[in-house]
Scaffold this motif. Structure first.
Motif, short mmCIF file in Angstrom:
data_model
loop_
_atom_site.label_atom_id
_atom_site.label_comp_id
_atom_site.label_asym_id
_atom_site.label_seq_id
_atom_site.Cartn_x
_atom_site.Cartn_y
_atom_site.Cartn_z
N GLU A 110 74.95 60.22 39.45
CA GLU A 110 75.68 59.05 38.94
C GLU A 110 75.05 58.56 37.64
O GLU A 110 73.85 58.70 37.42
N ARG A 111 75.87 57.96 36.79
CA ARG A 111 75.39 57.47 35.50
C ARG A 111 75.05 55.98 35.58
O ARG A 111 75.85 55.19 36.12
N VAL A 112 73.90 55.62 35.03
CA VAL A 112 73.44 54.23 34.99
C VAL A 112 73.32 53.82 33.53
O VAL A 112 72.57 54.43 32.76
N ALA A 113 74.07 52.79 33.13
CA ALA A 113 73.98 52.27 31.76
C ALA A 113 72.83 51.28 31.68
O ALA A 113 72.65 50.44 32.57
N ILE A 114 72.03 51.40 30.62
CA ILE A 114 70.88 50.50 30.41
C ILE A 114 71.02 49.85 29.05
O ILE A 114 71.09 50.54 28.02
N TYR A 115 71.08 48.53 29.04
CA TYR A 115 71.27 47.76 27.80
C TYR A 115 70.16 46.72 27.76
O TYR A 115 70.34 45.56 28.11
N LEU A 116 68.97 47.17 27.36
CA LEU A 116 67.77 46.34 27.43
C LEU A 116 67.01 46.38 26.11
O LEU A 116 67.04 47.39 25.40
N PRO A 117 66.28 45.30 25.81
CA PRO A 117 65.39 45.32 24.64
C PRO A 117 64.13 46.13 24.98
O PRO A 117 64.01 46.70 26.07
N MET A 118 63.18 46.14 24.05
CA MET A 118 61.97 46.94 24.22
C MET A 118 60.95 46.21 25.11
O MET A 118 59.93 45.70 24.66
N ILE A 119 61.28 46.19 26.39
CA ILE A 119 60.42 45.55 27.38
C ILE A 119 60.08 46.59 28.45
O ILE A 119 60.75 47.61 28.58
N LYS B 235 90.58 48.54 31.39
CA LYS B 235 90.89 49.97 31.40
C LYS B 235 90.96 50.47 32.84
O LYS B 235 90.34 49.92 33.74
N ASP B 236 91.66 51.54 33.05
CA ASP B 236 91.77 52.12 34.38
C ASP B 236 90.49 52.86 34.80
O ASP B 236 90.33 53.21 35.96
N MET B 237 89.58 53.10 33.84
CA MET B 237 88.40 53.92 34.11
C MET B 237 87.20 53.11 34.58
O MET B 237 86.11 53.65 34.73
N PHE B 238 87.34 51.82 34.80
CA PHE B 238 86.20 50.96 35.12
C PHE B 238 85.56 51.38 36.45
O PHE B 238 86.24 51.47 37.48
N THR B 239 84.24 51.66 36.44
CA THR B 239 83.57 52.17 37.63
C THR B 239 82.29 51.40 37.98
O THR B 239 81.62 51.73 38.95
N VAL B 240 81.91 50.38 37.19
CA VAL B 240 80.64 49.69 37.40
C VAL B 240 80.72 48.84 38.68
O VAL B 240 81.63 48.04 38.86
N LYS B 241 79.71 49.03 39.56
CA LYS B 241 79.69 48.32 40.84
C LYS B 241 78.79 47.09 40.81
O LYS B 241 79.05 46.10 41.51
N LYS B 242 77.69 47.17 40.05
CA LYS B 242 76.72 46.07 40.03
C LYS B 242 76.10 45.96 38.63
O LYS B 242 76.02 46.94 37.88
N CYS B 243 75.63 44.75 38.31
CA CYS B 243 74.90 44.51 37.07
C CYS B 243 73.58 43.82 37.44
O CYS B 243 73.58 42.72 38.01
N MET B 244 72.47 44.49 37.13
CA MET B 244 71.15 43.93 37.41
C MET B 244 70.59 43.33 36.11
O MET B 244 70.59 43.98 35.07
N VAL B 245 70.10 42.08 36.20
CA VAL B 245 69.72 41.33 35.00
C VAL B 245 68.24 40.98 35.04
O VAL B 245 67.76 40.32 35.97
N VAL B 246 67.52 41.40 34.01
CA VAL B 246 66.10 41.05 33.87
C VAL B 246 65.99 39.63 33.32
O VAL B 246 66.62 39.30 32.31
N ARG B 247 65.19 38.81 33.97
CA ARG B 247 64.97 37.43 33.54
C ARG B 247 63.90 37.45 32.45
O ARG B 247 62.71 37.32 32.71
N HIS B 248 64.33 37.64 31.20
CA HIS B 248 63.36 37.88 30.12
C HIS B 248 63.21 36.70 29.16
O HIS B 248 62.10 36.40 28.72
N HIS B 249 64.30 36.01 28.83
CA HIS B 249 64.20 34.98 27.79
C HIS B 249 63.34 33.80 28.23
O HIS B 249 62.85 33.03 27.41
N GLY B 250 63.09 33.65 29.52
CA GLY B 250 62.26 32.57 30.02
C GLY B 250 60.81 32.66 29.54
O GLY B 250 60.08 31.69 29.60
#
Length: 673
Positions: free
Chosen positions: A143-152, A222-237
């Motif tokens: 399965e593919r996991v998208a990662i959209y994170l800064p350099m942490i 879109k009909d192709m949407f497959t994302v089940k969950k979004c995990m969020v790092v608490r970083h700006h704090g």
């Protein structure tokens, strides 16, 4: 290949590096290069012996076809073998080499007040916890996991957790827009997204969760949407503003869909059995700009990528156990994948992981960090070097850079002036500069010096790495010998080369192998000098290299023409003192629309929103008409010359209306907006 003659500006390898270098001299380089190209089976089998294999390969080590006329293109390396990349870069170092308490990363935040030391033991524990969380949430092998994170650190934890359980990570640079993120999530059909609440870049606070939410909203249409969950790092704090509490970041929260990283990680186990992967199973997808405007999902696989990044890191930077290595790239690009995460960790290296920017909170930030951690190997982009050159020597002189041993550059050809400043001022004339040429598609360095073995010429990528066989072809596909200039191609694969474009094998073959059957086509022009040294001359196709980031002209033109006032747009490169190249846009407006500063600001904003800040145009010129052939094709060669104010245009016999050129020259932009 012969050693360069003394009559040229040549820098010989430092004698003190040659004493105990991995590749101590040019003779050793030639011997190993010959072995790697004439007997690759033996060469790569010996390299593979340094890694852990659950099961050995069952057949030939390297198999391939580069000729479309003989069937489908393929590359297979160590077919039949089973291993796990995460196990090799973490467990192997801890169990076999006893490196558990060695620092894997010194994390340096956007603010100098934020820093962290991460040992190999603690890195493995966090990776296993993340891997268990992903498994618990239903992420399975493949399965593919998208990662959209800064350099942490969480960025490294997540990508290695994916590798541990056999999921395929698709990291998207956290400076890309919501539309770019959406496009990549949909193309890879990702089932999971990992992002952060926010991040500071310098003094600017960016709401990453909001951008991610906007991307997911686009995906849901879109009909192709497959994302089940979004995990969020608490970083700006972690951040403060003017010594006070953090700015509040407001973004929607879906209790059924969104989860906080720290909450799900808290109870996860620190042990996780790795998934044993076939050698050719995919490791990750990374998107790179395509000449059609649609990004290409480059696929890299398990065994070949691991071995190639490990070997190139070891030899190109002559890595030694006590080195502290720092690559300033972002992991959102291939340089960060290969030379922040996988290559260094495979060698048990200690690295700096940097979240910030080179001039915040002051212009000496890079030099401060080098002194702070005792950095011995420094790898950065020509864009950063040119930026810091503007501030002169004074900022460097406040810090002790005597720890530096080896310098490197990446992302674009470095101009000799910047090379010499880097060597003389930063390296104090004792550190060789490794000017590395490679691509997202190649996985690792393909043309590069070796610090103790190969003499350097400022601006040249020098010679091929082991197993790499370059050639230069003319427009007719004929191979050129000796001194020559033309298309840079490669005649055989190396283990780390890409395997396909995700979901589009036909585009893979047509993009890289159709033009010159029998060769991998880089898309770059190249010159070979009398000593056999290679000099990259720039992209041949419609691509731009802005600050080391490859952009598609078609992608930018598509963003511009979506504006209701624009009838047509053409984008070319123009030299830039810091970025190397910048975007020069020719805008043809619809009837009745007036070209104005307000309009150009709207267009720049549209490009930023569609692609990201890195694609923001520097120049926009009103173009009542564009130079075209009689068949209607835009003559980009002419537009590049207009952008650069080069009046000698050569042959215009194929142009439908030569008068267009006079008008465009008369309306040129001399100043950026």
């Amino acid at each position: 290949m012969v050693l360069p003659g003394s009559q040229e500006k040549v820098f010989q390898p430092p004698k003190d590096l040659q004493k105990d270098a991995h590749i101590p001299d040019f003779k050793t380089y030639l011997r190993l290069y010959k072995k790697s190209t004439e007997d690759p089976e033996v060469f790569w089998k010996e390299v593979a012996e340094g890694f852990y294999w659950k099961t050995p390969p069952t057949g030939q080590i390297l198999q391939y076809n580069f000729d479309m006329t003989k069937g489908s293109i393929y590359v297979k390396f160590m077919e039949g073998a089973k291993t796990n990349v995460c196990y090799n870069v973490l467990d192997r170092n801890i169990l076999e080499k006893n490196l558990g308490e060695r620092v894997a990363f010194y994390w340096e935040g956007n603010s100098p007040d934020h820093h962290l030391s991460i040992t190999y033991n603690s890195l493995l524990a966090q990776v296993c916890k993340c891997a268990n969380v992903l498994r618990h949430m239903g992420v399975e092998k493949g399965e593919r996991v998208a990662i959209y994170l800064p350099m942490i650190p969480e960025l490294v934890y997540t990508m290695l957790a994916c590798a541990r359980i056999g999921a395929v990570h698709s990291i998207v640079f956290a400076g890309f827009s919501s539309e770019s993120l959406c496009e990549r999530i949909l193309d890879a059909q990702c089932s999971f997204l990992v992002t952060a609440d926010g991040v500071y870049r310098g003094e600017k606070l960016i709401n990453l969760k909001q951008i991610a939410d906007e991307a997911l909203s686009r995906c849901r249409l879109k009909d192709m949407f497959t994302v089940k969950k979004c995990m969020v790092v608490r970083h700006h704090g972690l951040r403060t503003v003017n010594g006070g509490p953090s700015e509040a970041l407001q973004s929607p929260w879906d209790v059924e869909f969104d989860v906080w990283w720290d909450e799900v990680m808290e109870t996860a186990s620190e042990t996780c059995e790795p998934e044993w992967m076939d050698a050719e199973d995919p490791l990750f997808i990374l998107y790179t700009s395509g000449s059609t405007g649609k990004p290409k999902g480059v696929v890299h696989t398990t065994a070949g990528y691991l071995l190639y990044t490990a070997l190139t890191f070891k030899y190109v930077f002559d890595h030694r156990p006590n080195d502290v290595y720092w690559c300033t790239a972002d992991i959102g690009w291939i340089t960060g994948h290969s030379y922040i995460t996988y290559g260094p960790l495979a060698n048990g290296a200690t690295s700096v992981l940097f979240e910030g920017v080179p001039v915040y909170p002051h212009v000496g930030r890079y030099w401060e960090i080098i002194e702070k951690y005792g950095v011995t190997t420094f790898y950065t982009a020509p864009t950063a070097i040119r930026l810091l050159m503007k501030f002169g020597k004074e900022p460097l002189q406040r810090y002790n850079l005597g720890c530096l041993r080896i310098l490197g550059t990446v992302g674009e050809p470095i101009n000799p002036e910047a090379w010499l400043w880097y060597h003389q001022v930063v390296g104090q004339e004792r550190c060789p500069v490794m000017d590395t040429f490679w691509q997202t598609e190649t996985g690792g360095h393909v043309l590069t010096p070796l610090p103790a073995a190969i003499s350097l010429k400022p601006g040249s990528a020098t010679l091929p790495f082991f197993g790499v066989q370059p050639a230069i072809l003319n427009e007719q596909g004929e191979e050129l010998e000796g001194e020559a200039e033309g298309h840079l191609v490669f005649r055989t694969p190396w283990p780390g080369i890409m395997r396909t474009i995700y979901g589009n094998p036909e585009r893979f073959q047509n993009t890289y192998f159709k033009e010159f059957p029998g060769f991998y086509v880089t898309g770059d022009g190249c010159r070979r000098d009398k000593d056999g040294y290679y000099w990259i001359t720039g992209r041949i196709d419609d691509m731009l290299n802005v600050s080391g980031h490859l952009l598609s002209t078609a992608e930018v033109e598509g963003a511009l023409t979506e504006h209701q006032s624009v009838a047509e747009a053409a984008v070319v490169s123009r030299p830039h003192a810091v970025k190397g190249e910048c975007l020069y846009c020719f805008i043809t407006l619809k009837d009745g629309v007036v070209f104005s500063h307000t309009l150009t600001e709207e267009l720049k904003r549209q490009v930023r929103e569609k692609i990201g800040p890195i694609a923001t145009p520097d120049f926009m010129q009103n173009a009542p008409g564009l130079p075209k052939t009689r068949s209607g094709k835009i003559m980009r060669r002419i537009l590049r010359q207009i952008a650069r104010n080069e009046k000698d245009l050569g042959d215009l016999s194929t142009m439908a209306d030569p008068k267009v050129v006079e008008v465009l020259f008369s309306q040129r932009c001399e100043m950026a907006f």
